[in-house]
Design a protein around this motif. Structure first.
Motif, mmCIF file in Angstrom:
data_model
loop_
_atom_site.group_PDB
_atom_site.id
_atom_site.type_symbol
_atom_site.label_atom_id
_atom_site.label_comp_id
_atom_site.label_asym_id
_atom_site.label_seq_id
_atom_site.Cartn_x
_atom_site.Cartn_y
_atom_site.Cartn_z
ATOM 1 N N GLY A 11 37.531 60.269 -86.201
ATOM 2 C CA GLY A 11 36.392 60.152 -85.528
ATOM 3 C C GLY A 11 34.955 60.863 -86.061
ATOM 4 N N LYS A 12 35.492 61.637 -87.058
ATOM 5 C CA LYS A 12 34.272 62.282 -87.563
ATOM 6 C C LYS A 12 33.367 61.440 -88.404
ATOM 7 N N ARG A 13 31.991 61.638 -88.623
ATOM 8 C CA ARG A 13 31.123 60.899 -89.291
ATOM 9 C C ARG A 13 30.953 61.575 -90.736
ATOM 10 N N TYR A 14 31.577 60.990 -91.674
ATOM 11 C CA TYR A 14 31.145 61.599 -93.032
ATOM 12 C C TYR A 14 30.128 60.688 -93.913
ATOM 13 N N TRP A 15 29.546 61.222 -94.983
ATOM 14 C CA TRP A 15 28.875 60.496 -95.980
ATOM 15 C C TRP A 15 29.823 59.976 -97.102
ATOM 16 N N LEU A 16 29.746 58.525 -97.122
ATOM 17 C CA LEU A 16 30.945 57.868 -98.059
ATOM 18 C C LEU A 16 29.850 57.451 -99.243
ATOM 19 N N LYS A 17 30.371 57.893 -100.643
ATOM 20 C CA LYS A 17 29.655 57.227 -101.701
ATOM 21 C C LYS A 17 30.688 56.672 -102.556
ATOM 22 N N ALA A 18 30.140 55.231 -103.062
ATOM 23 C CA ALA A 18 30.934 54.565 -103.493
ATOM 24 C C ALA A 18 29.926 53.992 -104.844
ATOM 25 N N GLY A 19 30.119 54.113 -106.081
ATOM 26 C CA GLY A 19 28.996 53.717 -107.056
ATOM 27 C C GLY A 19 27.913 54.482 -106.860
ATOM 28 N N SER A 20 26.939 53.761 -106.517
ATOM 29 C CA SER A 20 25.672 54.542 -106.425
ATOM 30 C C SER A 20 25.178 54.556 -104.847
ATOM 31 N N ARG A 21 25.993 53.911 -104.100
ATOM 32 C CA ARG A 21 25.680 53.713 -102.734
ATOM 33 C C ARG A 21 26.367 54.676 -101.642
ATOM 34 N N ARG A 22 25.438 55.284 -101.069
ATOM 35 C CA ARG A 22 25.919 56.259 -99.922
ATOM 36 C C ARG A 22 25.686 55.956 -98.558
ATOM 37 N N ARG A 53 38.962 49.327 -110.217
ATOM 38 C CA ARG A 53 38.864 50.797 -109.711
ATOM 39 C C ARG A 53 37.386 51.298 -109.397
ATOM 40 N N ASP A 54 36.653 50.994 -110.151
ATOM 41 C CA ASP A 54 35.073 51.385 -110.252
ATOM 42 C C ASP A 54 34.471 50.860 -108.855
ATOM 43 N N THR A 55 34.735 49.509 -108.256
ATOM 44 C CA THR A 55 34.068 49.375 -107.017
ATOM 45 C C THR A 55 35.054 49.449 -105.826
ATOM 46 N N GLY A 56 36.139 49.781 -105.936
ATOM 47 C CA GLY A 56 37.334 50.031 -104.941
ATOM 48 C C GLY A 56 37.313 51.562 -104.674
ATOM 49 N N ALA A 57 36.725 52.439 -105.348
ATOM 50 C CA ALA A 57 36.710 53.881 -105.098
ATOM 51 C C ALA A 57 35.795 54.581 -104.486
ATOM 52 N N PHE A 58 35.959 55.617 -103.672
ATOM 53 C CA PHE A 58 34.798 56.271 -103.141
ATOM 54 C C PHE A 58 34.933 57.621 -102.861
ATOM 55 N N ILE A 59 34.181 58.418 -102.530
ATOM 56 C CA ILE A 59 34.433 60.074 -102.078
ATOM 57 C C ILE A 59 33.771 59.975 -100.832
ATOM 58 N N MET A 102 40.574 54.986 -101.759
ATOM 59 C CA MET A 102 40.762 53.809 -102.515
ATOM 60 C C MET A 102 40.836 52.609 -101.380
ATOM 61 N N ILE A 103 39.850 51.721 -101.601
ATOM 62 C CA ILE A 103 39.827 50.722 -100.642
ATOM 63 C C ILE A 103 41.320 49.576 -100.690
ATOM 64 N N ASP A 104 41.933 49.326 -99.582
ATOM 65 C CA ASP A 104 42.601 48.492 -99.609
ATOM 66 C C ASP A 104 42.262 47.022 -99.324
ATOM 67 N N GLY A 105 41.361 46.963 -98.268
ATOM 68 C CA GLY A 105 40.844 45.557 -97.904
ATOM 69 C C GLY A 105 39.933 45.662 -96.588
ATOM 70 N N LYS A 106 39.298 44.457 -96.111
ATOM 71 C CA LYS A 106 38.284 44.379 -95.175
ATOM 72 C C LYS A 106 39.077 44.225 -93.926
#
Lengths: 310, 491
Positions: free
Chosen positions: B356-367, B416-422, B436-440
């Motif tokens: 339930g904690k809110r984080y920042w997610l960065k994937a590619g150049s999108r945060r 891997r490039d558009t499916g990964a995030f931190i 690593m994104i599994d799906g929607k």
């Protein structure tokens, strides 16, 4: 607007160099986009020359969206300063040269204060001053991980406290090519687009891209003197010869460039890029072998980096 | 040692499955191969990497002299320096005698250059391994020939597979201490291959080596192991394939908008999938606005095409609103867009991942902001995914991601490039997880919305079922999945 093409007639890069170039451009763009006041540290050497070339590529057809800072200790090779001024004029760069005023006042020289204290005052402290004056929150540097053991573990975004200190045990994990550029006020990052390059890569890239270099990298007959096991250039009047030292002329070149009293030449007959690369490929010593400052204490580079050295 | 030349014959090793019979051309005609080494100090990992650097002459004389100076009295029986000192660059490590972080090493053979992510064997190995593995094409797993496969080996293989590595090299080290026992080697290779297969990894090369003596690392060990005809470690690395595996269409995460003046407007970024040429139709996400590519600008040339990995500036044929963090994608092969996704996560921070904690997610150049809810965690000792609501540090789990605005992803399996995030902690700004994104996810697809959560039925087109069964997840749960034809489907 007309977009200039700089690479007409030039053969394409091999996939190895292309991958390294792409990675570096990506890092440049990411830092420029995420930080408010980036700056590029420019040391005039071969790695800086490659770094600058990559920066020009990254922001083409625009100009560099940040200035360059050169830490001038006053003891650089004169040919380096002449080259720097040529490069700045050629590319219309915004370059800030900074010398530590305290060191100037106290007449700190490599001879009077020893290499360790001199480096701290005229390079490390000077760099911190320049970064503080410009309030820069990100500084590009040309360091490579293959240069020295402590650099092998440094991240591409290397975080510094408001005192510019590096904590190697507390680095952020860096996964994929996703860089975390979030910092608190006063903190900064040093960003290293050349992290994954090796010395041979740098030379091959210089060759492929036809990048201009300071002539000191190529062999020529130069006046030198042996000191502490190094061949020091003996062309500057400020170099006072010790009683048993004799100036002689020899075919030498420099593998790295720093302050002339602390940078050793190597005997070489390599007068062209091809010859330099051939020499490197059979070289049995690393490039930093000619740098006195790496050897003055054990764990030297890590210590300097913790204190804010690049 | 230096007088011998390397043998580059492609040997028909019986332990090689699926090796590309047409490796990339020689020398620098290939991108550097990135690999990770997994194993503990006891397995001789530092010695193995030191040997690779030494025998490929990546270590220079002054570095060796510094090593000799630092390792007084610690030279090994062959008169070589202590390789561990070469690798453990940081003072803290030298003092404690352990490797505490990921280090990157560089070396080249005549045919290829390599980047090794050298990660520690025991302490906090999951997060460091995940970091090293995130960019790796291949994993070298190290075992002691006398000890064989350990639970640790299975864990390392699991993490490597989870991070998407599909090529393993098993280095059975200290083979000299097992009297070059062929049967013992074959037994270890066999049991490792089973583990690899259970993780969906079919490209496995097992090599008997002595890192200390330099046998089958760079130079062959034919004198002592005439029974082994497979590749040396370096040969296996030279033949490895790069993990391009981008099966999606064109993707350009926009890093910057370039407006140097005089009407020029370009979108700068690195192509993260597919390829593009002038005239191609693209869509800007999340806005959905469509346009055509007018030009691909680089410093060298205005190009007639760009492919995955290229850093470019894209010019479109009409004025559209594009900002950093947007993605320009192929109009007919779009990524997933939505506000709810599922992903697998490796927790990197001491605080773990809090539900339930809110984080920042960065994937590619999108945060963007994201709410994270762990639903299960991987037990590395059993390989089972157990229910969980919290992930401790080094924990691996499945999480639900809920965004406040539109997120744009491909599945990690396909890109891997558009499916990964931190994930970034909003207070400390530390990187606290890699994902690593599994799906929607859609509301109806949530398992907790089903009446009987024990067993549910999903129907898929046959081609998707095939793809699904090939995934690492499906392989790991092969025993629990029932596949039925349409006539048998229970409604």
């Amino acid at each position: 607007m007309n977009v200039i093409e700089h690479g007409r007639g030039k053969p394409p890069l091999d996939p190895h160099l292309k991958a390294l170039e792409n990675e570096a451009i990506h890092i440049f763009r990411e830092v420029a986009a995420e930080f408010e006041r980036p700056v590029m540290l420019y040391s005039i050497g071969k790695d800086s020359s490659v770094l600058l070339h990559l920066a020009l590529k990254a922001f083409h057809p625009g100009k560099l969206p940040f200035p360059l800072v050169h830490i001038d200790t006053g003891w650089k090779f004169p040919e380096m300063i002449a080259f720097r001024d040529q490069v700045v004029a050629k590319h219309g760069l915004d370059l800030i040269a900074h010398t530590n005023p305290d060191g100037l006042r106290d007449q700190v020289t490599p001879f009077s204060h020893g290499s360790a204290r001199y480096t701290d005052i005229m390079k490390t402290q000077a760099l911190k001053q320049a970064l503080d004056i410009g309030k820069y929150d990100a500084a590009f540097g040309g360091a490579r991980r293959d240069e020295e053991a402590s650099r092998a573990k440094e991240r591409i975004y290397s975080f510094r406290t408001s005192d510019h200190a590096w904590d190697p045990r507390n680095q952020r994990p860096e996964l994929w090519s996703i860089y975390n550029g979030m910092i608190h006020a006063g903190e900064s990052v040093r960003a290293f687009p050349l992290s994954n390059w090796t010395e041979v890569d740098i030379w091959r890239y210089i060759q492929a891209e036809r990048i201009d270099l300071v002539p000191l990298y190529f062999a020529a007959r130069r006046k030198i003197v042996e000191r502490d096991g190094m061949m020091i250039l003996a062309e500057d009047k400020r170099l006072e010869l010790l009683p048993d030292e004799i100036v002689r002329e020899e075919m030498v070149r420099f593998r790295t460039l720093g302050c002339f009293p602390l940078t050793g030449a190597v005997p070489s007959s390599a007068t062209t890029l091809d010859e330099v690369i051939t020499e490197l490929e059979i070289a049995t010593v690393s490039e930093r072998q000619g740098r006195a400052i790496d050897r003055d204490q054990s764990g030297s580079m890590e210590k300097k980096k913790r204190e804010g050295y690049f | 040692m230096t007088g011998q030349t390397l043998s580059h014959n492609l040997l028909p090793g019986e332990d090689i499955l699926d090796i590309d019979p047409h490796p990339q051309t020689a020398g620098r005609q290939a991108r550097p191969l990135r690999f990770i080494t997994c194993g503990s100090v006891d397995d001789g990992k530092s010695t193995l990497i030191g040997r690779l650097l030494w025998d490929t002459k990546a270590v220079k004389e002054d570095q060796a002299a510094a090593l000799r100076r630092d390792s007084t009295g610690k030279q090994n029986e062959l008169g070589l320096p202590d390789f561990a000192l070469l690798l453990d660059g940081l003072q803290a490590e030298r003092e404690q005698g352990i490797t505490i972080d990921v280090a990157y090493r560089y070396f080249s053979s005549d045919r290829r250059s390599f980047i090794v992510a050298d990660t520690p064997g025991h302490v906090q190995y999951t997060r460091n391994m995940a970091t090293g593995a995130s960019t790796a094409d291949l994993a070298v797993l190290l075992v002691d020939a006398r000890a064989g496969i350990l639970e640790q080996t299975r864990r390392h293989a699991t993490i490597a597979a989870l991070m998407g590595i599909r090529q393993f090299v098993l280095a059975v080290n200290k083979i000299d201490l097992s009297n070059y026992d062929e049967a013992g080697f074959q037994a270890i290779a066999r049991s490792f291959r089973e583990i690899a297969l259970s993780l969906g990894v079919r490209q496995v090369t097992a090599i008997p080596v002595s890192a200390l003596k330099g046998e089958n690392i760079v130079l062959r060990g034919d004198d002592v192991m005439p029974w082994y005809s497979g590749p040396t470690l370096v040969e296996a690395l030279e033949k490895a394939t790069q993990r391009t595996g981008q099966t999606t269409g064109f993707r350009l995460p926009v890093q910057r908008v370039s407006r140097p003046g005089e009407g020029f407007r370009g979108y700068q970024g690195t192509v993260a999938g597919g390829s593009i040429k002038p005239g191609d139709s693209v869509v800007v996400l999340p806005s959905g606005v469509e346009a055509n590519v007018k030009a691909i600008v680089t410093y060298d040339l205005v190009r007639n095409a760009a492919v995955h990995g290229d850093a470019i500036t894209l010019v479109l044929d009409r004025p559209v609103d594009v900002a950093r963090g947007d993605m320009i994608a192929a109009i007919d092969q779009r990524p997933m867009t939505g506000r709810a996704f599922t992903a697998r996560l490796v927790a990197l921070s001491p605080d773990g991942i809090v539900p339930g904690k809110r984080y920042w997610l960065k994937a590619g150049s999108r945060r963007q902001r994201v709410m994270v809810r762990p639903t299960s965690a991987l037990d590395l000792s059993t390989g089972n995914w157990d229910d969980a609501t919290f992930l401790p540090v080094n924990g691996i789990g499945v999480v639900e991601l809920d965004f406040e605005d539109t997120a744009i992803f491909d599945a990690y399996e396909t890109n891997r490039d558009t499916g990964a995030f931190i994930l970034i902690d909003p207070e400390t700004f530390n990187t606290v997880a890699g994902g690593m994104i599994d799906g929607k996810r859609s509301k109806s697809g949530r398992f907790d919305a089903l009446p009987d959560a024990d067993r549910a039925t999903i129907t898929l087109p046959a081609r998707l079922i095939e793809a699904f069964l090939k995934t690492e997840f499906a392989r790991a749960h092969a025993g629990e999945i029932k596949v039925a034809g349409p006539e048998e489907t229970e409604e």
